[in-house]
Enzyme design. Structure first.
Site, PDB file in Angstrom:
ATOM      1  CE  LYS A 221      -4.374  -1.798   1.639  1.00 17.86           C
ATOM      2  NZ  LYS A 221      -5.404  -1.825   2.686  1.00 17.86           N
ATOM      3  NE  ARG A 255      -7.791  -8.131   1.167  1.00 21.24           N
ATOM      4  CZ  ARG A 255      -7.391  -7.419   0.119  1.00 21.24           C
ATOM      5  NH1 ARG A 255      -6.381  -6.581   0.220  1.00 21.24           N
ATOM      6  NH2 ARG A 255      -8.013  -7.541  -1.044  1.00 21.24           N
TER       7      ARG A 255
HETATM    8  C1  PT1 Z   1      -7.985  -4.173   3.655  1.00 15.87           C
HETATM    9  C2  PT1 Z   1      -8.285  -4.240   2.257  1.00 15.87           C
HETATM   10  C3  PT1 Z   1      -9.394  -5.068   1.883  1.00 15.87           C
HETATM   11  N1  PT1 Z   1      -7.596  -3.555   1.308  1.00 15.87           N
HETATM   12  C4  PT1 Z   1      -9.750  -5.642   4.121  1.00 15.87           C
HETATM   13  N2  PT1 Z   1     -10.104  -5.745   2.828  1.00 15.87           N
HETATM   14  C5  PT1 Z   1      -7.967  -3.654   0.032  1.00 15.87           C
HETATM   15  N3  PT1 Z   1     -10.464  -6.329   5.056  1.00 15.87           N
HETATM   16  C6  PT1 Z   1      -9.053  -4.455  -0.341  1.00 15.87           C
HETATM   17  C7  PT1 Z   1      -3.087   2.198  -0.967  1.00 15.87           C
HETATM   18  O1  PT1 Z   1      -3.073   3.074  -0.093  1.00 15.87           O
HETATM   19  O2  PT1 Z   1      -6.990  -3.440   4.112  1.00 15.87           O
HETATM   20  N4  PT1 Z   1      -8.718  -4.863   4.541  1.00 15.87           N
HETATM   21  N5  PT1 Z   1      -9.735  -5.149   0.575  1.00 15.87           N
HETATM   22  C8  PT1 Z   1      -7.197  -2.886  -1.016  1.00 15.87           C
HETATM   23  N6  PT1 Z   1      -7.426  -1.477  -0.903  1.00 15.87           N
HETATM   24  C9  PT1 Z   1      -6.379  -0.548  -0.964  1.00 15.87           C
HETATM   25  C10 PT1 Z   1      -6.455   0.642  -0.231  1.00 15.87           C
HETATM   26  C11 PT1 Z   1      -5.263  -0.820  -1.725  1.00 15.87           C
HETATM   27  C12 PT1 Z   1      -5.390   1.527  -0.236  1.00 15.87           C
HETATM   28  C13 PT1 Z   1      -4.201   0.077  -1.759  1.00 15.87           C
HETATM   29  C14 PT1 Z   1      -4.241   1.246  -0.992  1.00 15.87           C
HETATM   30  O3  PT1 Z   1      -2.159   2.021  -1.761  1.00 15.87           O
END
Ligand code: PT1
Length: 279
Positions: A221, A255
């Site tokens: 992230k 995750r």
């Molecule tokens: C998470 C999550 C998810 N993240 C759960 N489910 C994502 N329970 C999808 C970035 O800042 O943390 N917990 N499902 C993916 N979402 C992101 C959000 C991906 C922010 C990247 C970023 O780069």
């Protein structure tokens, strides 16, 4: 803490790894529907070999700025993949969605845990979760993926995220969902600036103290990119570092895209946490 996922056990007495399986058109080479399903199945098999305890299937990206996907499109992406995985793999599958109809179709196809980044706030989602009787991961997000990184603000991010999640737990209990079916997630990167993500990580133990199992998603992230100024494909070490900090404070599910490496980090952390102090 052992969660019953439609007969399959998710043992959270020690920290475990959730493998990410994105079923979006850009995730697999655009060689048509069957090739994409084959690639997804192969990736699921590899994640099981690498030690994943659960596979998280998602058909709509929730990265900042990601596009919205229709209900029909999301179902057509995830259902064939869930059916294929569940027919030959015996670890639980979670469905990463906020849409009640996608939850229903995915659970029918063989998913057994709902992973909702909107914590069942979408109209009809709480009712769907009650009916489906599956365990649920409730995640904190400020805003939606489309707009969440437009100047997010908190007075006290740790308190606000905790209060939000406890309010969602109360709503679930009021609707008839047992609290022992719930997992909590502070939602790293979801409507948070770098400093908010850092504070949440520093004080994750406070959320752990609420007594429900905690899931953490930091894999690749922007929190890592923001601090280290590195691109997405260079973020494995940073992801493992943050995963270790989370597990050390009591997170029970990490995750990740990189299952093999994360299982090593998580298991090593757990060895340090479990070692007896004297011979
Ligand atoms: C998470 C999550 C998810 N993240 C759960 N489910 C994502 N329970 C999808 C970035 O800042 O943390 N917990 N499902 C993916 N979402 C992101 C959000 C991906 C922010 C990247 C970023 O780069």
């Amino acid at each position: 803490m052992i969660l019953n996922c439609a007969g399959k056990q998710l043992d959270l007495t020690h920290p475990q790894v959730m493998g990410i399986l994105n079923v979006t058109p850009d995730s697999f080479s655009d060689g048509g529907q069957f090739l994409a399903q084959d690639a997804a199945l192969a990736q699921a098999r590899q994640m099981v070999k690498d030690g994943a305890a659960i596979i998280d299937v998602g058909g709509e990206s929730t990265r900042p700025g990601a596009a919205v996907v229709s209900i029909e499109e999301e179902i057509s992406r995830v259902v064939p993949v869930i059916e294929a995985i569940q027919s030959e793999i015996d670890i639980p599958i979670s469905i990463d969605t906020s849409k009640p109809d996608v939850m229903r179709s995915a659970i029918k196809a063989g998913a057994s845990l709902i992973n909702d980044v909107q914590a069942l706030r979408v109209e009809g989602a709480l009712q769907a979760a009650v009916e489906l009787e599956a365990p649920i991961c409730l995640m904190h997000a400020q805003g939606t993926p489309q707009t969440m990184q437009n100047d997010p603000h908190y007075d006290d991010v740790v308190a606000e995220v905790t209060d939000f999640l406890l309010e969602r737990v109360a709503s679930c209990e009021q609707a008839g969902i047992d609290r022992d079916k719930l997992i909590l997630d502070p939602g790293f990167g979801f409507g948070k600036r770098a400093i908010h993500n850092l504070r949440l990580m520093k004080h994750l133990d406070k959320l752990v103290k609420e007594g429900l199992p905690i899931l953490v998603g930091v894999s690749r992230k922007s929190i890592i990119g923001d601090m280290l100024r590195i691109s997405v494909d260079e973020r494995l070490s940073g992801s493992l570092s943050l995963a270790s900090i989370a597990v050390w404070q009591g997170a029970k599910l990490i995750r990740t895209h990189d299952v093999r490496a994360t299982v090593q980090a998580v298991n090593l952390c757990n060895h340090v946490m479990q070692v007896e102090d004297f011979d």
